[in-house]
Design a protein around this motif. Structure first.
Motif, PDB file in Angstrom:
ATOM      1  N   GLN A 119       0.889  -1.284  -0.107  1.00 21.21           N
ATOM      2  CA  GLN A 119      -0.074  -0.102  -0.051  1.00 21.21           C
ATOM      3  C   GLN A 119       0.738   1.286   0.013  1.00 21.21           C
ATOM      4  O   GLN A 119       0.515   2.126  -0.868  1.00 21.21           O
ATOM      5  N   GLY A 122       2.386   1.793  -3.575  1.00 16.48           N
ATOM      6  CA  GLY A 122       1.408   2.069  -4.488  1.00 16.48           C
ATOM      7  C   GLY A 122       1.063   0.837  -5.186  1.00 16.48           C
ATOM      8  O   GLY A 122       0.041   0.978  -6.373  1.00 16.48           O
ATOM      9  N   THR A 125      -2.635  -0.367  -4.933  1.00 13.49           N
ATOM     10  CA  THR A 125      -3.505   0.503  -5.684  1.00 13.49           C
ATOM     11  C   THR A 125      -3.914  -0.094  -7.324  1.00 13.49           C
ATOM     12  O   THR A 125      -4.772  -0.332  -8.000  1.00 13.49           O
ATOM     13  N   ARG A 126      -2.720  -0.146  -7.929  1.00 14.67           N
ATOM     14  CA  ARG A 126      -2.688  -0.723  -9.192  1.00 14.67           C
ATOM     15  C   ARG A 126      -3.052  -2.116  -9.244  1.00 14.67           C
ATOM     16  O   ARG A 126      -3.820  -2.619 -10.300  1.00 14.67           O
ATOM     17  N   ILE A 335      -8.922   2.088  -0.030  1.00 18.56           N
ATOM     18  CA  ILE A 335      -7.501   1.820  -0.746  1.00 18.56           C
ATOM     19  C   ILE A 335      -7.540   2.933  -1.581  1.00 18.56           C
ATOM     20  O   ILE A 335      -8.177   3.030  -2.798  1.00 18.56           O
ATOM     21  N   ARG A 336      -6.606   3.991  -1.386  1.00 18.62           N
ATOM     22  CA  ARG A 336      -6.359   5.256  -2.346  1.00 18.62           C
ATOM     23  C   ARG A 336      -4.911   5.243  -2.875  1.00 18.62           C
ATOM     24  O   ARG A 336      -4.175   4.633  -2.192  1.00 18.62           O
ATOM     25  N   SER A 337      -4.720   5.891  -3.839  1.00 20.63           N
ATOM     26  CA  SER A 337      -3.372   5.974  -4.536  1.00 20.63           C
ATOM     27  C   SER A 337      -2.705   6.990  -3.649  1.00 20.63           C
ATOM     28  O   SER A 337      -3.294   7.932  -3.007  1.00 20.63           O
TER      29      SER A 337
END
Length: 337
Positions: A119, A122, A125-126, A335-337
C-alpha cells in the motif's frame, strides 16, 4: 464440419486448461508471492538459522541416540526416530523446544509487511485496479506463506528421516512416521497462527516497522512475560498450599494450567511433547489414586491425538480468528493512491 479425434480433443482440452490456469489471477499472485518470499534476504537468513538449529539438534541427538536407545528405564526408548527430535545431553534444548522460539519468527517475518508495504509503494492500488477480487489478494498472501512453511518443515522432516536411516540403519515404524507427521502438522499450525497475526497487524498499521514491532511484542509477551505475570499473580492471590487438601491443590493446579494455556507457545509445547513422547498419558495434574496401578507404557497414536486435540483446536481457532479479523478489516478498508 471437421471432426476431432479423441486424442486431439483431449490435447485441446488440456491446452485450454493450462491457459486458463496460466491467467488465473489467484495462481499468478501465489507464484509472485512465493518468488518474492523465497528470494528475500530475511527469509534466507531465517532459513539458514533454522537449518543450523536443525543440524545442531540432529548432531546432539545422534550423538546420544545409543544411550537413549539402550535406556530400558525409559518407556519411549524403542522410538528411535522420535529420539532424534527429542533426545539431548543438556547442552542445548531439544528441537521441538527450539521450534517454539524460532517458528514464530518465521511466521512474523513472512507477514508483517504483507499489505502495508504494497500500500505504501502504490502497487496495491494498481493491483486492485485490475479485474481481481480483493479477497484473492489476502488469500494469496496467506496461502503462499503456508505453502512455503509446509514445504520447509516437510523437507526438514525428510532430512531427519534420511539422516536417521543413514546413521542407525533402522527403518522407521508406521507409528513413528505418523507421530512425526503429526508433529510437523502441529508446527505448521503454530507458525500459521503467527502468520495470520502478522498479516492482521500489517492491515491494522500503515507502517511496516510498527506492525513488525507489535508482532514481536506479542510474541515476547506470550513467551517471556506472560509466564512471569501468571506466577506473580498466583503467589499474590492463591492461598498457602500447606492449608489446602489434595483435591484443592489439584483443582488450583488445573486452573493454573488452564491460564498458562492461553499462550500459543504453551499449547504448542504441550502438544508437541505429547506427540514426541508416547508415554505421556495426561497433560494435567493426577492424583495418587489415578497413578496407582498405572503401567508406564507408550500410548497408541490415536490416544495421543485425543489428548492434544484441545491444544491443536486452540491454535487453529486463534489462526482462524486472526485471519477472519484481517479479512474483515481488509474488505472494509478504502484503498487510495
Amino acid at each position: 464440419m471437421k471432426i476431432l479425434s479423441a486424442g486431439s480433443f483431449l490435447a485441446a482440452s488440456k491446452n485450454n486448461l493450462m491457459k486458463r490456469d496460466q491467467y488465473n489471477p489467484f495462481r499468478v499472485m501465489v507464484r509472485k508471492e512465493i518468488s518474492d518470499q523465497v528470494h528475500s534476504w530475511r527469509f534466507i537468513l531465517l532459513l539458514v538459522l533454522m537449518l543450523l538449529t536443525f543440524a545442531a539438534s540432529m548432531y546432539i541427538s545422534a550423538s546420544n541416540i545409543r544411550t537413549a536407545f539402550s535406556n530400558t528405564d525409559d518407556p519411549d526408548h524403542s522410538f528411535l526416530y522420535l529420539k532424534l527430535l527429542g533426545a539431548t545431553d543438556g547442552s542445548m534444548p531439544p528441537f521441538h523446544v527450539l521450534m517454539s522460539f524460532l517458528a514464530p519468527l518465521l511466521g512474523i517475518s513472512m507477514g508483517f509487511d504483507a499489505i502495508n508495504s504494497e500500500q505504501n509503494s502504490g502497487s496495491l492500488t494498481r493491483l486492485l485496479a485490475q479485474p481481481i477480487y480483493r479477497d484473492n489478494v489476502l488469500l494469496a498472501k496467506f496461502y503462499s506463506g503456508m505453502l512455503i512453511i509446509g514445504t520447509l518443515f516437510i523437507s526438514l522432516t525428510l532430512l531427519m528421516l534420511g539422516a536417521g536411516l543413514i546413521i542407525t540403519g533402522v527403518r522407521i515404524e508406521p507409528a513413528e512416521l505418523l507421530r512425526v507427521l503429526a508433529f510437523v502438522i502441529i508446527t505448521i499450525v503454530y507458525v500459521g497462527f503467527y502468520l495470520s497475526l502478522s498479516i492482521l497487524l500489517s492491515i491494522a498499521f500503515r507502517q511496516a516497522a510498527t506492525s513488525a514491532l507489535c508482532a514481536l511484542g506479542v510474541w515476547l509477551f506470550f513467551t517471556v512475560f506472560y509466564p512471569m505475570i501468571v506466577n506473580l499473580a498466583i503467589r499474590a492471590i492463591l492461598p498457602d498450599p500447606a492449608n489446602l487438601s489434595q483435591a484443592q491443590i489439584l483443582g488450583y493446579n488445573e486452573l493454573i494450567l488452564d491460564i498458562m494455556r492461553m499462550a500459543p507457545g504453551q499449547l504448542y509445547s504441550d502438544s508437541s511433547t505429547t506427540i514426541l513422547m508416547p508415554s505421556i498419558r495426561s497433560l494435567g495434574p493426577l492424583s495418587m489414586e489415578q497413578l496407582s496401578g498405572a503401567i508406564p507404557s507408550p500410548l497408541p497414536i490415536r490416544e495421543s491425538l485425543v489428548i492434544v486435540w484441545p491444544q491443536l483446536s486452540g491454535l487453529l481457532a486463534g489462526s482462524i480468528a486472526c485471519f477472519a479479523l484481517a479479512y474483515y478489516l481488509f474488505m472494509r478498508r478504502e484503498i487510495r493512491s
